[in-house]
Design an enzyme around this catalytic site. Structure first.
Site, short mmCIF file in Angstrom:
data_model
loop_
_atom_site.label_atom_id
_atom_site.label_comp_id
_atom_site.label_asym_id
_atom_site.label_seq_id
_atom_site.Cartn_x
_atom_site.Cartn_y
_atom_site.Cartn_z
N CYS A 122 0.82 -1.16 -0.02
CA CYS A 122 -0.14 0.14 -0.04
C CYS A 122 1.00 1.10 0.02
O CYS A 122 2.15 1.34 0.35
CB CYS A 122 -0.90 0.11 1.12
SG CYS A 122 -2.08 1.04 0.95
N CYS A 124 -0.18 4.19 1.90
CA CYS A 124 -0.46 5.08 3.00
C CYS A 124 0.39 5.36 4.09
O CYS A 124 0.66 6.42 4.56
CB CYS A 124 -1.68 4.63 3.41
SG CYS A 124 -1.94 3.00 4.13
N CYS A 132 -3.93 6.14 0.23
CA CYS A 132 -3.39 4.80 -0.28
C CYS A 132 -2.75 5.07 -1.64
O CYS A 132 -2.28 3.80 -2.21
CB CYS A 132 -4.26 3.81 -0.11
SG CYS A 132 -4.82 3.68 1.52
N LYS A 198 -12.71 -4.80 1.02
CA LYS A 198 -12.09 -4.13 2.01
C LYS A 198 -12.93 -2.83 2.41
O LYS A 198 -13.05 -2.05 1.49
CB LYS A 198 -10.71 -3.80 1.73
CG LYS A 198 -10.00 -2.85 2.83
CD LYS A 198 -8.63 -2.37 2.77
CE LYS A 198 -8.27 -1.43 3.90
NZ LYS A 198 -6.74 -1.09 3.33
N ARG A 208 -4.20 2.72 12.33
CA ARG A 208 -3.66 4.04 11.54
C ARG A 208 -2.76 4.61 12.47
O ARG A 208 -1.45 5.43 12.07
CB ARG A 208 -4.82 4.82 10.98
CG ARG A 208 -5.31 4.39 9.93
CD ARG A 208 -6.55 5.00 9.53
NE ARG A 208 -7.46 4.06 8.44
CZ ARG A 208 -8.27 4.59 7.80
NH1 ARG A 208 -8.91 5.71 8.25
NH2 ARG A 208 -9.04 3.85 6.92
N ARG A 220 -11.25 7.77 2.97
CA ARG A 220 -10.90 6.77 2.09
C ARG A 220 -12.27 6.20 1.63
O ARG A 220 -11.92 5.08 0.71
CB ARG A 220 -9.75 5.65 2.60
CG ARG A 220 -8.76 6.23 3.08
CD ARG A 220 -7.94 5.07 3.61
NE ARG A 220 -6.67 5.64 3.96
CZ ARG A 220 -5.69 5.40 4.95
NH1 ARG A 220 -5.82 4.13 5.57
NH2 ARG A 220 -4.60 5.99 5.18
N GLU A 236 -16.19 -6.98 -6.43
CA GLU A 236 -14.90 -6.70 -6.40
C GLU A 236 -14.01 -7.96 -6.08
O GLU A 236 -12.91 -7.84 -6.60
CB GLU A 236 -14.82 -5.67 -5.14
CG GLU A 236 -15.00 -4.26 -5.18
CD GLU A 236 -13.59 -3.47 -5.51
OE1 GLU A 236 -12.58 -3.99 -5.94
OE2 GLU A 236 -13.95 -2.24 -5.64
N LYS A 251 -12.44 -7.94 4.82
CA LYS A 251 -11.77 -7.12 5.84
C LYS A 251 -12.68 -6.01 6.03
O LYS A 251 -13.04 -5.45 5.06
CB LYS A 251 -10.31 -6.49 5.76
CG LYS A 251 -9.91 -5.65 6.41
CD LYS A 251 -8.36 -5.28 5.85
CE LYS A 251 -7.99 -3.95 6.77
NZ LYS A 251 -6.79 -3.33 5.93
N SER A 277 -7.39 -3.89 13.62
CA SER A 277 -7.00 -3.52 15.05
C SER A 277 -8.20 -3.12 15.91
O SER A 277 -8.08 -3.13 17.14
CB SER A 277 -6.20 -2.22 14.41
OG SER A 277 -6.82 -1.43 13.84
N TYR A 316 -3.90 -10.14 15.49
CA TYR A 316 -2.89 -9.93 16.23
C TYR A 316 -2.97 -10.69 17.31
O TYR A 316 -1.85 -10.77 18.33
CB TYR A 316 -3.09 -8.08 16.73
CG TYR A 316 -3.32 -7.43 15.71
CD1 TYR A 316 -2.08 -7.00 15.12
CD2 TYR A 316 -4.57 -7.06 15.17
CE1 TYR A 316 -2.32 -5.99 14.05
CE2 TYR A 316 -4.51 -6.22 13.82
CZ TYR A 316 -3.21 -5.79 13.41
OH TYR A 316 -3.29 -4.88 12.33
#
Ligand code: PBG
Length: 325
Positions: A122, A124, A132, A198, A208, A220, A236, A251, A277, A316
């Site tokens: 990406c 970003c 991005c 996404k 972020r 975005r 998509e 996601k 996150s 995570y």
């Protein structure tokens, strides 16, 4: 027949732990988990990230301290997010061989040949405006000029040793452009996992901060997807398959389990989902307050992803969960 009769019959299948175990339909094992790693410039860095409990910024020389235990626990794959040494309008540093992502790939390939190395592709983290892709003078995202830089970044990751690249930018046509660039550069063995569906989401907030990638202005929504649209998400994803994606990702995970389940019916490709996150911190915050039992809650959340159709879960919690499984 009494009203309670059918329920009592189901109970016969649940009465003994051995039988419950034998009949478990959804398998969750460490091999299904992918651990994200945030890699920063410098040496000796092992800094807790304030917005994400138990997640660190790592410099490349310290990576073994997280990678070794994860491998020991049965985790096989890592996805790298690099923070560069500098940012500019074009995201130039995204494609440079001596930036953290590329250095971490080379390190992993050499030091841990058994590990599977994925990179996030990406712009970003690399652009000073935090979008991005590239921007036009009017401040709109310039889809086609972004594709070239994304392709250069992907090739530089492959050159550094990435087994798989994962474009998360959401520009149109990126999977096809990256596939062509990899093939031209002699990396036809490098796989592509596309962030296929996404959503534009509030749940990326803590990331972020961790990746220093929040857009300076605007949002975005012109390139990430409206979270209420299922057909659009499926289109998509199927476009990315046509462009040559080897694996499709959905996601966020927990808020998009329906999309995942429906995509499972539409494609034969393997699927991944990303427990992002914000979803992670939602669980962690409730666990920290003693409101949820850690083991059961984490198992339930991740098993739900598997049940909905995910082959792989980017999370995570990969190390923590793998140790508990
Ligand atoms: C980069 C990227 C983001 C995430 C993964 N890759 C942030 C975003 O799109 O804003 C989010 C991951 C997370 O929240 O854990 N584009």
């Amino acid at each position: 027949m009494t009203a309670g009769f059918p329920a009592l019959r189901m109970r016969r299948l649940r009465s003994h732990p051995a039988l419950r175990d034998m009949l478990a339909e959804t398998i969750l094992e460490p091999r299904h988990l992918v651990l994200p790693l945030f890699v920063v410039p410098g040496e000796g860095v092992e800094e807790p990230i304030p917005s994400m409990e138990n997640v660190n910024h790592w410099s490349v020389d310290r990576l073994s301290r997280i990678v070794q235990p994860a491998l020991d626990a049965g985790v096989k794959a890592f996805i790298l997010f690099g923070l560069p040494t500098y940012k500019d309008a074009l995201g130039t540093s995204a494609a440079e061989a001596d930036q953290p992502t590329q250095r971490a790939c080379s390190f992993l390939r050499e030091r841990f040949p058994q590990a599977y190395c994925i990179t996030d592709v990406c712009l970003c983290q690399y652009t000073d405006h935090g979008h991005c892709g590239h921007l036009t003078p009017e401040g709109e995202v310039d889809n086609d000029s972004s594709l070239e830089q994304l392709a250069r970044a992907a090739v530089s990751h492959a050159r550094a040793g990435a087994h798989m690249v994962a474009p998360s930018d959401m520009m149109d046509g990126r999977v096809g452009r990256i596939r062509a660039a990899l093939d031209e550069a002699g990396f036809s063995e490098t796989a592509i996992m596309s962030y296929a569906a996404k959503m534009s989401s509030a749940f990326y907030g803590p990331f972020r901060d961790a990746a220093e990638s929040a857009p300076r202005s605007g949002d975005r929504k012109s390139y990430q997807m409206p979270p209420g649209n299922t057909r659009e998400a499926l289109r998509e994803a199927l476009l990315d398959e046509d462009e040559g994606a080897d694996l499709l990702m959905v996601k966020p995970a927990l808020t998009c389990l329906d999309i995942l389940a429906r995509l499972r019916e539409k494609t034969l490709l393997p699927l991944a989902c990303y427990l992002v996150s914000g979803e992670y911190m939602m669980l962690r915050s409730a666990i920290a307050r003693g409101l949820l039992d850690e083991g059961t809650a984490l198992l339930e959340a991740h098993r739900a992803c598997r049940r909905a159709g995910a082959d792989l879960i980017i999370t995570y919690e990969a190390l923590n969960l793998a140790r508990r499984l």
